[in-house]
Design a protein around this motif. Structure first.
Motif, PDB file in Angstrom:
ATOM      1  N   ALA A  75       0.316  -0.930  -0.011  1.00  0.00           N
ATOM      2  CA  ALA A  75       0.129  -0.219  -0.107  1.00  0.00           C
ATOM      3  C   ALA A  75       0.655   1.213   0.102  1.00  0.00           C
ATOM      4  O   ALA A  75       0.802   2.052  -0.526  1.00  0.00           O
ATOM      5  CB  ALA A  75      -0.867  -0.340   0.859  1.00  0.00           C
ATOM      6  N   GLY A  76       1.834   1.455   1.115  1.00  0.00           N
ATOM      7  CA  GLY A  76       2.919   2.425   0.739  1.00  0.00           C
ATOM      8  C   GLY A  76       3.844   2.394  -0.590  1.00  0.00           C
ATOM      9  O   GLY A  76       3.589   3.641  -1.047  1.00  0.00           O
ATOM     10  N   ALA A  95       2.449   1.207  -3.573  1.00  0.00           N
ATOM     11  CA  ALA A  95       1.323   1.799  -4.862  1.00  0.00           C
ATOM     12  C   ALA A  95       1.712   3.295  -4.447  1.00  0.00           C
ATOM     13  O   ALA A  95       1.644   4.434  -5.207  1.00  0.00           O
ATOM     14  CB  ALA A  95       0.375   1.442  -4.292  1.00  0.00           C
ATOM     15  N   SER A  96       1.086   3.897  -3.240  1.00  0.00           N
ATOM     16  CA  SER A  96       0.880   5.056  -2.941  1.00  0.00           C
ATOM     17  C   SER A  96       2.187   6.493  -3.511  1.00  0.00           C
ATOM     18  O   SER A  96       2.416   7.702  -4.031  1.00  0.00           O
ATOM     19  CB  SER A  96       0.500   6.210  -1.424  1.00  0.00           C
ATOM     20  OG  SER A  96       1.304   5.554  -0.759  1.00  0.00           O
ATOM     21  N   SER A  97       2.959   5.078  -3.588  1.00  0.00           N
ATOM     22  CA  SER A  97       4.482   6.260  -3.714  1.00  0.00           C
ATOM     23  C   SER A  97       4.963   5.832  -5.277  1.00  0.00           C
ATOM     24  O   SER A  97       5.648   6.490  -5.384  1.00  0.00           O
ATOM     25  CB  SER A  97       5.550   5.610  -2.650  1.00  0.00           C
ATOM     26  OG  SER A  97       5.767   6.192  -1.318  1.00  0.00           O
ATOM     27  N   GLY A  98       4.339   5.368  -5.904  1.00  0.00           N
ATOM     28  CA  GLY A  98       4.298   5.223  -7.591  1.00  0.00           C
ATOM     29  C   GLY A  98       5.636   4.383  -7.567  1.00  0.00           C
ATOM     30  O   GLY A  98       5.863   4.284  -8.886  1.00  0.00           O
ATOM     31  N   ASN A 136      -7.000  -0.466  -2.910  1.00  0.00           N
ATOM     32  CA  ASN A 136      -8.429   0.425  -3.231  1.00  0.00           C
ATOM     33  C   ASN A 136      -8.986   0.502  -5.025  1.00  0.00           C
ATOM     34  O   ASN A 136      -8.762   0.374  -6.512  1.00  0.00           O
ATOM     35  CB  ASN A 136      -7.404   1.804  -3.514  1.00  0.00           C
ATOM     36  CG  ASN A 136      -7.109   2.768  -2.525  1.00  0.00           C
ATOM     37  OD1 ASN A 136      -7.762   2.242  -1.824  1.00  0.00           O
ATOM     38  ND2 ASN A 136      -5.720   3.392  -2.417  1.00  0.00           N
ATOM     39  N   TYR A 188      -2.466  -5.181  -7.128  1.00  0.00           N
ATOM     40  CA  TYR A 188      -0.526  -4.554  -7.467  1.00  0.00           C
ATOM     41  C   TYR A 188       0.279  -5.581  -6.770  1.00  0.00           C
ATOM     42  O   TYR A 188       1.498  -5.588  -6.492  1.00  0.00           O
ATOM     43  CB  TYR A 188      -0.565  -3.063  -6.323  1.00  0.00           C
ATOM     44  CG  TYR A 188      -1.060  -2.099  -6.488  1.00  0.00           C
ATOM     45  CD1 TYR A 188       0.072  -0.648  -7.439  1.00  0.00           C
ATOM     46  CD2 TYR A 188      -2.487  -1.567  -6.661  1.00  0.00           C
ATOM     47  CE1 TYR A 188       0.243   0.192  -8.355  1.00  0.00           C
ATOM     48  CE2 TYR A 188      -2.493   0.124  -7.155  1.00  0.00           C
ATOM     49  CZ  TYR A 188      -1.198   0.683  -7.862  1.00  0.00           C
ATOM     50  OH  TYR A 188      -2.021   2.294  -8.504  1.00  0.00           O
ATOM     51  N   GLU A 216      -3.504  -0.571   5.263  1.00  0.00           N
ATOM     52  CA  GLU A 216      -3.742   0.681   5.205  1.00  0.00           C
ATOM     53  C   GLU A 216      -2.647   0.796   6.733  1.00  0.00           C
ATOM     54  O   GLU A 216      -2.096   0.627   7.740  1.00  0.00           O
ATOM     55  CB  GLU A 216      -5.009   1.205   6.653  1.00  0.00           C
ATOM     56  CG  GLU A 216      -6.349   0.292   5.935  1.00  0.00           C
ATOM     57  CD  GLU A 216      -6.538   1.748   4.514  1.00  0.00           C
ATOM     58  OE1 GLU A 216      -6.137   3.124   4.710  1.00  0.00           O
ATOM     59  OE2 GLU A 216      -6.798   1.823   4.002  1.00  0.00           O
ATOM     60  N   LYS A 256      -1.214   8.815   8.311  1.00  0.00           N
ATOM     61  CA  LYS A 256      -1.277   9.129   7.447  1.00  0.00           C
ATOM     62  C   LYS A 256      -0.816  10.753   8.108  1.00  0.00           C
ATOM     63  O   LYS A 256      -1.084  11.521   6.702  1.00  0.00           O
ATOM     64  CB  LYS A 256      -2.597   9.245   6.788  1.00  0.00           C
ATOM     65  CG  LYS A 256      -3.091   7.319   6.273  1.00  0.00           C
ATOM     66  CD  LYS A 256      -4.750   7.759   6.579  1.00  0.00           C
ATOM     67  CE  LYS A 256      -5.156   6.311   6.374  1.00  0.00           C
ATOM     68  NZ  LYS A 256      -6.525   6.067   5.495  1.00  0.00           N
TER      69      LYS A 256
END
Length: 393
Positions: A63-64, A66-69, A103, A107, A349, A392
């Protein structure tokens, strides 16, 4: 299992892939080994622009990433010309399949999977003419039947975990019971759901067992120790504990394994293990080759081989026919594998690991702390929401 162990078996698993893939994957995995925890190794490699092509990841790490791309969505690979057929998708255990998404986007792809089973002293069970429990009501009845102050026996020992130590096997036993009562750990948006009616009913069930003396608390795998010393009848732990439970019982009795009992809403279990992600550092050709390897690694024959060699579970139902010979001497593997169909992972999360510590603390508050179930879970809910908000911020 760390990536060094993975690398030792990887050459046995590779087949007719390009030589550069073999060398590159091994090289990248070996750069992420030695004495540093896996997550820290990956983060250091990413920060230094030396990310691996692929790596095993837990879902909250992913998750981390993915959020960082820094990892690649896999949907186009899974649904592409070299992807999975509808049958191949449906063959992956439902609980495992659901764990690959963040989401709504895929991934991750399944790799090391594990869940929880019910270990029991079959010799004792038969001697007392007790049934192997298939419901939590029957489970409670068996615990009551074997609890005796004069004999110094009880039904189950467990580690409930704590806010400081985090979630332990007893925490995941509770969340499995909660699921079987119709509860969940979080909403689809990741908000904790620790204070629902189902959560309260499941915790009250556990509190009642503790107050009656049928369940005792401890640390450092107390279920394994108590069952092995013939003080308790059951141990509720991961399938990976099988070998250690055998060592603990030392041949004094026949140990057997069954799936967790069912509750009013059906079955519940907790998913553990890691998946695989592809990092954006890989070229287009490398990503395609890495996907080919990941797909092959999850194929029935190879996931069966991996399970037999490592003690993890096959990620697809189609592997079970290939494991018939192994299952004849390891019948608990099929029992645990079938539980993957409904096992649920901890939500991916940021801060949810800390939130699980708050849930463990609720078990402590409602038992040794003599707090009401409603108040204990309300406290856990508030703490969990705060943990996730802090992570977050």
């Amino acid at each position: 299992m760390d990536n060094f162990q993975f690398c030792r078996i990887l050459p046995l698993l590779l087949y007719n892939t390009e030589k550069w893939l073999d060398n590159a994957i091994l090289r990248h995995f070996r750069t992420l080994t030695r004495k540093v925890p896996l997550e820290a190794k990956i983060e250091a490699a990413v920060a230094g622009d030396k990310a691996p092509m692929i790596a095993q990841v837990e879902n909250d790490w992913a998750a981390g990433y993915a959020s960082s791309g820094v990892i690649v969505p896999l949907t186009s690979y899974v649904n592409g010309s070299n992807g999975l057929t509808a049958t191949q998708k449906s063959d992956i255990w439902k609980g495992v399949w659901n764990d690959q998404f963040l989401n709504g986007k895929m991934y991750m792809f399944p790799f090391n999977e594990s869940d929880y089973v019910m270990y029991y002293n079959d010799t004792w069970l038969k001697k007392d003419h007790l049934p192997v429990p298939t419901t939590w009501t029957q489970f409670a009845s068996d615990l009551k039947a074997v609890t005796s102050t004069s004999k110094d026996t009880w039904g189950l020992s467990m580690d409930p975990g704590s806010e400081t130590e985090g979630a332990e096997n007893g925490t995941y036993l509770y969340t499995s019971i909660m699921q079987s009562y119709g509860g969940t750990l979080a909403t689809k948006t990741g908000k904790p759901t620790f204070d629902t009616k189902a959560a309260q009913e499941a915790l009250q069930y556990l509190v009642n067992l503790w107050k009656a003396g049928y369940v005792k608390f401890g640390t450092d795998y107390p279920g394994q120790t108590a069952m092995g010393s013939e003080h308790s009848l059951f141990d509720m732990s991961t399938v990976a504990s099988y070998y250690y439970n055998e060592v603990a019982d030392a041949g004094k009795f026949t140990m057997d394994v069954a799936a967790f009992p069912k509750g009013p809403a059906g079955s519940g279990n907790s998913l553990a293990g890691t998946n695989i992600s592809i990092f954006t550092s890989a070229s287009k050709a490398q990503r395609q080759a890495a996907w080919t390897f990941m797909k092959w690694l999850a194929s029935p024959q190879e996931t069966a081989y991996w399970a037999e060699q490592t003690g993890y579970l096959p990620v697809t139902k189609a592997a079970l026919p290939d494991m018939k010979k192994y299952d004849a001497t390891h019948p608990y593997v099929e029992i645990a594998a079938k539980s993957l169909q409904y096992a649920t992972a901890t939500p991916p999360e940021a801060g949810f690991d800390e939130a699980m510590g708050a849930l463990a603390n609720a078990i402590q508050e409602a038992t040794v702390g003599h707090e009401s179930v409603a108040v204990a879970l309300n406290n856990a809910q508030s703490a969990a929401v705060a943990d996730i908000a802090a992570a977050k911020s």
